[in-house]
Scaffold this motif. Structure first.
Motif, PDB file in Angstrom:
ATOM      1  N   UNK A 122       1.002  -1.136   0.117  1.00 45.44           N
ATOM      2  CA  UNK A 122       0.267   0.270  -0.282  1.00 45.44           C
ATOM      3  C   UNK A 122       1.099   1.251   0.267  1.00 45.44           C
ATOM      4  N   UNK A 123       0.463   2.210  -0.733  1.00 51.30           N
ATOM      5  CA  UNK A 123       1.579   3.369  -1.109  1.00 51.30           C
ATOM      6  C   UNK A 123       1.610   4.125  -0.490  1.00 51.30           C
ATOM      7  N   UNK A 124       2.078   4.784  -0.066  1.00 49.86           N
ATOM      8  CA  UNK A 124       1.581   6.550   0.481  1.00 49.86           C
ATOM      9  C   UNK A 124       1.552   7.012  -0.715  1.00 49.86           C
ATOM     10  N   UNK A 125       0.149   8.531  -0.519  1.00 44.40           N
ATOM     11  CA  UNK A 125      -0.408   9.347  -2.118  1.00 44.40           C
ATOM     12  C   UNK A 125       0.103  10.512  -1.745  1.00 44.40           C
ATOM     13  N   UNK A 126       0.663  11.387  -2.029  1.00 40.33           N
ATOM     14  CA  UNK A 126      -0.058  12.559  -2.064  1.00 40.33           C
ATOM     15  C   UNK A 126       1.164  13.365  -2.366  1.00 40.33           C
ATOM     16  N   UNK A 127       1.310  14.926  -2.153  1.00 37.55           N
ATOM     17  CA  UNK A 127       1.981  16.022  -3.346  1.00 37.55           C
ATOM     18  C   UNK A 127       3.193  15.922  -2.354  1.00 37.55           C
ATOM     19  N   UNK A 128       4.187  15.108  -2.933  1.00 36.00           N
ATOM     20  CA  UNK A 128       5.971  15.824  -2.463  1.00 36.00           C
ATOM     21  C   UNK A 128       5.377  16.906  -2.413  1.00 36.00           C
TER      22      UNK A 128
END
Ligand code: ATP
Length: 248
Positions: A122-128
């Motif tokens: 489960x990969x964390x998603x979001x704006x870097x």
């Protein structure tokens, strides 16, 4: 096709995985060089988990389980070699997984994310965002991930970013076969072992660990001693090899 009875089968399979992933642009060309350096150090260490590396792996399991917010930082080499093992480690520890690249492109982020997800991560998603005190794209990370973590495991990491994370007060764990690298010398806990062996061992220890054992391991951490033992193992291997040569 690598013959299964080749004495260095496991190492050659890993090399092939890196080569394939480089063609797919999951691994950066620079990552191929890093892998070669890792292979050389693995040879020197005897291509096995030493006793002190195993202690470091157990201690890493304890830190990940005890964390408020633990993050596994994954780059191209780590994904190419260990996607399935990362999924098991995530299940055993509940850690977040963030894709974090030195040679960062949107294309690589997406390809690595897909490879990890195809293997059950489960990969964390979001704006870097530029949240680390570093120049260039190495400063980028996700606010809810690495930036908020108290424990972060950064396998095959760059020395500058490792130092920046330590300076931010995080407990930084690395996996690095070169005990002399800046990363190995800077991290709070250094596992001098090959990535796939190390991750498998951390996972199996995390599955067995109770709170008391974990607390004891954390309290007794002595990273200088772990690094010294790794260098000692290399010296012993070299000295054994020299003795064999002079006796031949
Ligand atoms: P530093 O900035 O820390 O001195 P570096 O420039 O020596 O790092 P990098 O290429 O940034 O090295 O990082 C890769 C590190 O990971 C190297 O020290 C290499 O020995 C190690 N490494 C490469 N492949 C593996 C592997 N499969 N398992 C464990 N360590 C590895």
């Amino acid at each position: 096709m690598i013959p299964k009875d080749h004495p260095r089968y496991a190492s050659l399979v890993r090399r092939e995985k890196i080569a394939e992933a480089a063609w797919e642009r999951i691994v950066a060309m620079e990552g191929v060089g890093s892998h070669g350096r890792g292979e050389a150090f693995d040879y020197l260490i005897g291509e096995k988990t030493t006793e002190s590396a195993y202690l470091a792996e157990k201690t890493a399991a304890a830190f990940l389980l005890n964390a408020g917010c633990a993050v596994i930082s994954v780059n191209g080499n780590t994904a190419a070699l260990a996607a399935e093992l990362i999924a098991d480690l995530q299940t055993a520890t509940g850690a977040l997984v963030e894709v974090n690249l030195f040679h960062r492109t949107e294309e690589r982020i997406q390809k690595i994310t897909k490879l990890l997800e195809d293997n059950g991560v489960v990969v964390l998603k979001g704006d870097a965002e530029r949240l680390l005190p570093l120049s260039h794209d190495r400063a980028l990370c996700i606010r809810e991930g690495i930036y908020s973590s108290d424990v972060v495991i950064v396998p095959l990491e760059d020395g500058d970013r490792c130092q920046a994370l330590v300076n931010m007060g995080k407990t930084v764990i690395t996996i690095d076969l070169n005990p002399l690298s800046r990363t190995a010398q800077t991290a709070d806990l250094t596992i001098v072992d090959e990535l796939t062996r190390a991750i498998a061992n951390i996972t199996s220890e995390a599955k067995l660990m109770d709170k008391n054992q974990g607390n004891k391991l954390i309290k007794n951490l002595d990273n200088k001693k772990l690094l010294k033992s790794a260098i000692q193992s290399i010296m012993e291997n070299l000295s054994d090899a020299m003795d064999r040569k002079t006796q031949a």
